[in-house]
Design a protein around this motif. Structure first.
Motif, PDB file in Angstrom:
ATOM      1  N   LEU A  19     -24.939 158.669  17.961  1.00 27.54           N
ATOM      2  CA  LEU A  19     -24.078 157.723  18.663  1.00 27.54           C
ATOM      3  C   LEU A  19     -22.757 158.309  19.133  1.00 27.54           C
ATOM      4  CD1 LEU A  19     -24.559 154.480  16.518  1.00 27.54           C
ATOM      5  CD2 LEU A  19     -25.701 155.123  18.637  1.00 27.54           C
ATOM      6  N   SER A  20     -22.356 159.459  18.597  1.00 29.62           N
ATOM      7  CA  SER A  20     -21.071 160.028  18.993  1.00 29.62           C
ATOM      8  C   SER A  20     -21.290 161.262  19.861  1.00 29.62           C
ATOM      9  CB  SER A  20     -20.235 160.394  17.762  1.00 29.62           C
ATOM     10  OG  SER A  20     -20.804 161.490  17.067  1.00 29.62           O
ATOM     11  N   SER A  21     -20.197 161.772  20.402  1.00 25.68           N
ATOM     12  CA  SER A  21     -20.280 162.916  21.313  1.00 25.68           C
ATOM     13  C   SER A  21     -20.006 164.245  20.614  1.00 25.68           C
ATOM     14  CB  SER A  21     -19.278 162.725  22.462  1.00 25.68           C
ATOM     15  OG  SER A  21     -17.959 162.578  21.965  1.00 25.68           O
ATOM     16  N   VAL A  22     -19.832 164.222  19.289  1.00 25.69           N
ATOM     17  CA  VAL A  22     -19.657 165.455  18.539  1.00 25.69           C
ATOM     18  C   VAL A  22     -20.853 165.642  17.611  1.00 25.69           C
ATOM     19  CG1 VAL A  22     -17.141 165.427  18.622  1.00 25.69           C
ATOM     20  CG2 VAL A  22     -18.309 164.279  16.743  1.00 25.69           C
ATOM     21  N   GLU A  23     -21.177 166.880  17.331  1.00 30.13           N
ATOM     22  CA  GLU A  23     -22.327 167.211  16.493  1.00 30.13           C
ATOM     23  C   GLU A  23     -21.825 167.733  15.159  1.00 30.13           C
ATOM     24  OE1 GLU A  23     -26.513 167.331  15.956  1.00 30.13           O
ATOM     25  OE2 GLU A  23     -25.394 166.684  17.720  1.00 30.13           O
ATOM     26  N   LEU A  24     -22.089 166.977  14.098  1.00 35.08           N
ATOM     27  CA  LEU A  24     -21.669 167.373  12.758  1.00 35.08           C
ATOM     28  C   LEU A  24     -22.894 167.716  11.923  1.00 35.08           C
ATOM     29  CD1 LEU A  24     -18.908 164.743  11.836  1.00 35.08           C
ATOM     30  CD2 LEU A  24     -18.588 167.121  12.516  1.00 35.08           C
ATOM     31  N   GLU A  25     -22.841 168.868  11.255  1.00 36.87           N
ATOM     32  CA  GLU A  25     -23.931 169.248  10.372  1.00 36.87           C
ATOM     33  C   GLU A  25     -23.935 168.349   9.143  1.00 36.87           C
ATOM     34  OE1 GLU A  25     -21.628 171.248  11.566  1.00 36.87           O
ATOM     35  OE2 GLU A  25     -22.401 173.225  12.136  1.00 36.87           O
ATOM     36  N   ALA A  26     -25.121 168.019   8.666  1.00 33.10           N
ATOM     37  CA  ALA A  26     -25.232 167.218   7.449  1.00 33.10           C
ATOM     38  C   ALA A  26     -24.550 167.953   6.299  1.00 33.10           C
ATOM     39  CB  ALA A  26     -26.702 166.971   7.112  1.00 33.10           C
ATOM     40  N   GLY A  27     -23.714 167.248   5.586  1.00 33.73           N
ATOM     41  CA  GLY A  27     -22.994 167.864   4.480  1.00 33.73           C
ATOM     42  C   GLY A  27     -21.636 168.412   4.857  1.00 33.73           C
ATOM     43  N   SER A  28     -21.204 168.212   6.100  1.00 38.34           N
ATOM     44  CA  SER A  28     -19.878 168.683   6.508  1.00 38.34           C
ATOM     45  C   SER A  28     -18.817 168.026   5.633  1.00 38.34           C
ATOM     46  CB  SER A  28     -19.606 168.348   7.973  1.00 38.34           C
ATOM     47  OG  SER A  28     -20.499 169.030   8.818  1.00 38.34           O
ATOM     48  N   ALA A  29     -17.848 168.828   5.214  1.00 37.11           N
ATOM     49  CA  ALA A  29     -16.838 168.337   4.279  1.00 37.11           C
ATOM     50  C   ALA A  29     -15.440 168.523   4.850  1.00 37.11           C
ATOM     51  CB  ALA A  29     -16.966 169.070   2.934  1.00 37.11           C
ATOM     52  N   ASP A  30     -14.468 167.892   4.200  1.00 36.23           N
ATOM     53  CA  ASP A  30     -13.067 168.062   4.583  1.00 36.23           C
ATOM     54  C   ASP A  30     -12.445 169.269   3.886  1.00 36.23           C
ATOM     55  OD1 ASP A  30     -12.548 165.930   6.420  1.00 36.23           O
ATOM     56  OD2 ASP A  30     -12.747 164.520   4.760  1.00 36.23           O
ATOM     57  N   PHE A  31     -13.285 170.150   3.381  1.00 30.62           N
ATOM     58  CA  PHE A  31     -12.862 171.407   2.762  1.00 30.62           C
ATOM     59  C   PHE A  31     -12.943 172.480   3.843  1.00 30.62           C
ATOM     60  CE2 PHE A  31     -14.023 174.678  -0.775  1.00 30.62           C
ATOM     61  CZ  PHE A  31     -12.735 175.183  -0.731  1.00 30.62           C
ATOM     62  N   ALA A  75     -19.046 178.352   9.701  1.00 26.91           N
ATOM     63  CA  ALA A  75     -19.426 177.464   8.597  1.00 26.91           C
ATOM     64  C   ALA A  75     -19.827 178.267   7.369  1.00 26.91           C
ATOM     65  CB  ALA A  75     -20.570 176.552   9.016  1.00 26.91           C
ATOM     66  N   ILE A  76     -19.396 177.832   6.211  1.00 25.57           N
ATOM     67  CA  ILE A  76     -19.760 178.418   4.931  1.00 25.57           C
ATOM     68  C   ILE A  76     -20.438 177.340   4.083  1.00 25.57           C
ATOM     69  CG2 ILE A  76     -18.901 179.394   2.767  1.00 25.57           C
ATOM     70  CD1 ILE A  76     -16.683 180.726   4.305  1.00 25.57           C
ATOM     71  N   CYS A  77     -21.628 177.620   3.599  1.00 28.81           N
ATOM     72  CA  CYS A  77     -22.326 176.682   2.722  1.00 28.81           C
ATOM     73  C   CYS A  77     -21.881 176.898   1.275  1.00 28.81           C
ATOM     74  CB  CYS A  77     -23.839 176.857   2.836  1.00 28.81           C
ATOM     75  SG  CYS A  77     -24.502 176.451   4.468  1.00 28.81           S
ATOM     76  N   TYR A  78     -21.829 175.828   0.532  1.00 27.63           N
ATOM     77  CA  TYR A  78     -21.410 175.942  -0.865  1.00 27.63           C
ATOM     78  C   TYR A  78     -22.140 174.922  -1.730  1.00 27.63           C
ATOM     79  CZ  TYR A  78     -18.561 171.680  -0.596  1.00 27.63           C
ATOM     80  OH  TYR A  78     -18.150 170.375  -0.465  1.00 27.63           O
ATOM     81  N   GLU A  79     -22.225 175.235  -2.997  1.00 29.22           N
ATOM     82  CA  GLU A  79     -22.805 174.329  -3.978  1.00 29.22           C
ATOM     83  C   GLU A  79     -21.707 173.414  -4.495  1.00 29.22           C
ATOM     84  OE1 GLU A  79     -25.829 173.876  -4.985  1.00 29.22           O
ATOM     85  OE2 GLU A  79     -26.952 175.636  -4.276  1.00 29.22           O
ATOM     86  N   PRO A  80     -21.828 172.105  -4.315  1.00 31.79           N
ATOM     87  CA  PRO A  80     -20.771 171.206  -4.790  1.00 31.79           C
ATOM     88  C   PRO A  80     -20.743 171.166  -6.314  1.00 31.79           C
ATOM     89  CG  PRO A  80     -22.665 169.937  -4.045  1.00 31.79           C
ATOM     90  CD  PRO A  80     -22.959 171.371  -3.697  1.00 31.79           C
ATOM     91  N   GLU A  87     -11.183 187.598   9.787  1.00 37.33           N
ATOM     92  CA  GLU A  87     -12.087 188.206  10.765  1.00 37.33           C
ATOM     93  C   GLU A  87     -11.843 187.685  12.175  1.00 37.33           C
ATOM     94  OE1 GLU A  87     -16.167 187.862   9.646  1.00 37.33           O
ATOM     95  OE2 GLU A  87     -15.851 188.725   7.636  1.00 37.33           O
ATOM     96  N   GLY A  88     -11.027 186.641  12.291  1.00 35.09           N
ATOM     97  CA  GLY A  88     -10.684 186.123  13.609  1.00 35.09           C
ATOM     98  C   GLY A  88     -11.097 184.694  13.872  1.00 35.09           C
ATOM     99  N   TYR A  89     -11.799 184.073  12.931  1.00 35.88           N
ATOM    100  CA  TYR A  89     -12.191 182.676  13.124  1.00 35.88           C
ATOM    101  C   TYR A  89     -10.980 181.772  12.900  1.00 35.88           C
ATOM    102  CZ  TYR A  89     -17.000 184.338  13.041  1.00 35.88           C
ATOM    103  OH  TYR A  89     -18.168 184.994  13.324  1.00 35.88           O
ATOM    104  N   GLU A  90     -10.816 180.810  13.815  1.00 34.81           N
ATOM    105  CA  GLU A  90      -9.644 179.930  13.737  1.00 34.81           C
ATOM    106  C   GLU A  90      -9.913 178.658  12.944  1.00 34.81           C
ATOM    107  OE1 GLU A  90      -7.929 180.980  18.167  1.00 34.81           O
ATOM    108  OE2 GLU A  90      -9.960 180.229  17.858  1.00 34.81           O
ATOM    109  N   VAL A  91     -11.179 178.329  12.779  1.00 32.35           N
ATOM    110  CA  VAL A  91     -11.588 177.208  11.926  1.00 32.35           C
ATOM    111  C   VAL A  91     -12.719 177.698  11.036  1.00 32.35           C
ATOM    112  CG1 VAL A  91     -12.582 174.892  11.828  1.00 32.35           C
ATOM    113  CG2 VAL A  91     -10.963 175.477  13.655  1.00 32.35           C
ATOM    114  N   VAL A  92     -12.501 177.637   9.734  1.00 27.57           N
ATOM    115  CA  VAL A  92     -13.554 177.992   8.781  1.00 27.57           C
ATOM    116  C   VAL A  92     -13.828 176.740   7.962  1.00 27.57           C
ATOM    117  CG1 VAL A  92     -14.326 179.582   7.005  1.00 27.57           C
ATOM    118  CG2 VAL A  92     -12.628 180.342   8.675  1.00 27.57           C
ATOM    119  N   TYR A  93     -14.957 176.093   8.239  1.00 30.23           N
ATOM    120  CA  TYR A  93     -15.268 174.844   7.552  1.00 30.23           C
ATOM    121  C   TYR A  93     -16.441 175.044   6.600  1.00 30.23           C
ATOM    122  CZ  TYR A  93     -18.993 174.331  11.090  1.00 30.23           C
ATOM    123  OH  TYR A  93     -20.087 174.536  11.884  1.00 30.23           O
TER     124      TYR A  93
END
Length: 311
Positions: free
Chosen positions: A148-160, A194-199, A115-121
Motif C-alpha cells: 500500500l505504500s511507495s517505499v519498500e521495507l524488508e521484513a524485520g526492519s528495525a529502528d536500530f 543492511a546488516i542482519c542480526y539475531e534479536p 566503508e562509505g555507506y551513509e545509512v547502515v540499517y
C-alpha cells in the motif's frame, strides 16, 4: 593527527529503569574496544512515570551520558527524532533501550559506515521463540505496508541504524507530526547497507508495542508515503457499481413476468455490507484529512522539559 570521530547513541526510554544502567554499561564496554572514536549516549525520557529519569540523571554525571526529558509521552518515533535533532556526532545510531538491539553490533555498523555507506540499517532475523501469531502478524504487517505504500521495507526492519551526519541534517528539516522513520530513512535514499542480526531477549520489563500500537504504526506508514488507499477505494467503487448493473436484467425480467423480486435477507445483508464499506472508505479519507489538519496547526512535535545538553 586526525581528529577522532564522534558517535552519538540515541536511546528512547519509556519506563525502562531496569534496562538503562545495563545498556549504558554495555555501550561503554563496546567503545572501550573502539579507542579511535569518541561517543555520547543520549537517553530520551519519553514521559516516564517510574524512576527512569533519576537513573539517567545519575548516569549523566559522566561526560558521555546526556538526557532529554519530554514534558509528556510523545511516542517512540518522536523520541528518536528528538535525539537526532540534538545529537552532535559524525555518525548517529538509534537503538531501543530493552537490549533487543545488541550493542555489540555497533562496531559492524561503524565498519560499514567507514566503508562509505551513509545509512547502515539492521534487519531482525525471525525469532523462533516468539509466538506463532506474533510472527505471522509481523510478516503480514510488512506485506501490507509494502503493497500500500511507495517505499519498500524488508521484513524485520528495525529502528536500530546508523545515519551519517549529512543524512541527519536532512532529517532535522522534517517537521511531520507523525513521522514513520523506517520509511523516511528508506525514502531519503543515500547509499544504504543492511546488516542482519539475531534479536536478543528483552532484558527486563514488558514490551510497549501492543497490537493497537502496531496497527497505528502501520496506518501511519501507509498514509505517510502513499495515497494508494484512496485510489483503491475509487477502484472498489467502480467494481461494485459495475456488479450492480448485472442485477438489473434480473429485476426487469421479474417485473415483466409478474414475479416479485425476492430476497429480503440478502437485501439487508447487502445494505449492511455496503454501509460498513462506506464507513471504512470515509475512515480512510478521514485519516488523510486528519493528518493535514494536525500538520497545519504547526504545533511543536515534542516539548523538551529539561536536558543537560549544552548548545
Amino acid at each position: 593527527m586526525n581528529k577522532k570521530k564522534t558517535i552519538s547513541i540515541v536511546i528512547p526510554a519509556y519506563n525502562e529503569a531496569e534496562n538503562i544502567p545495563v545498556i549504558a554499561q554495555r555501550i561503554q564496554e563496546v567503545f572501550q574496544s573502539l579507542p579511535g572514536y569518541d561517543y555520547e549516549i543520549i537517553f530520551v525520557a519519553d514521559g516516564c512515570t517510574d524512576n527512569s529519569l533519576e537513573i539517567i540523571k545519575g548516569l549523566g554525571k559522566e561526560a558521555s551520558v546526556f538526557y532529554l526529558e519530554f514534558s509528556r509521552n510523545f511516542g517512540h518515533q518522536l523520541a528518536i527524532k528528538a535525539g537526532l535533532d540534538y545529537a552532535k556526532g559524525d555518525g548517529i545510531i538509534s537503538m531501543d533501550c530493552d537490549l533487543q538491539h545488541p550493542p555489540e553490533l555497533i562496531p559492524q555498523l561503524i565498519g560499514k559506515w567507514e566503508e562509505g555507506y551513509e545509512v547502515v540499517y539492521t534487519i531482525r532475523k525471525e525469532d523462533k521463540l516468539l509466538p506463532y501469531e506474533k510472527r505471522i502478524t509481523s510478516k503480514l504487517y510488512y506485506r501490507v505496508l509494502n503493497k500500500l505504500s511507495s517505499v519498500e521495507l524488508e521484513a524485520g526492519s528495525a529502528d536500530f541504524r546508523l545515519l551519517d551526519r549529512k543524512v541527519v541534517n536532512v532529517l532535522k528539516r522534517f517537521e511531520e507530526n507523525e513521522p514513520f522513520l523506517r520509511g523516511l530513512v528508506k525514502w531519503l535514499g543515500f547509499s544504504q547497507y543492511a546488516i542482519c542480526y539475531e534479536p536478543a531477549q528483552r532484558f527486563a520489563g514488558k514490551t510497549k508495542y501492543s497490537i493497537k500500537i502496531m496497527m497505528r504504526l502501520a496506518l501511519q506508514g501507509v498514509t505517510s508515503f502513499s495515497i494508494k488507499p484512496l485510489y483503491m477505494m475509487v477502484y472498489l467503487g467502480f467494481l461494485f457499481s459495475s456488479l450492480s448493473v448485472l442485477y438489473i436484467p434480473y429485476v426487469i425480467y421479474a417485473i415483466c413476468s409478474g414475479h416479485g423480486v425476492s430476497g429480503w435477507a440478502s437485501l439487508i445483508m447487502t445494505v449492511v455490507f455496503f454501509g460498513g464499506l462506506q464507513l471504512i472508505i470515509l475512515g480512510i479519507i478521514g485519516v488523510y484529512i486528519g493528518k493535514m489538519f494536525m500538520q497545519t496547526k504547526t504545533r511543536p512535535n515534542y516539548i523538551v522539559r529539561s536536558t543537560n545538553i549544552k548548545d
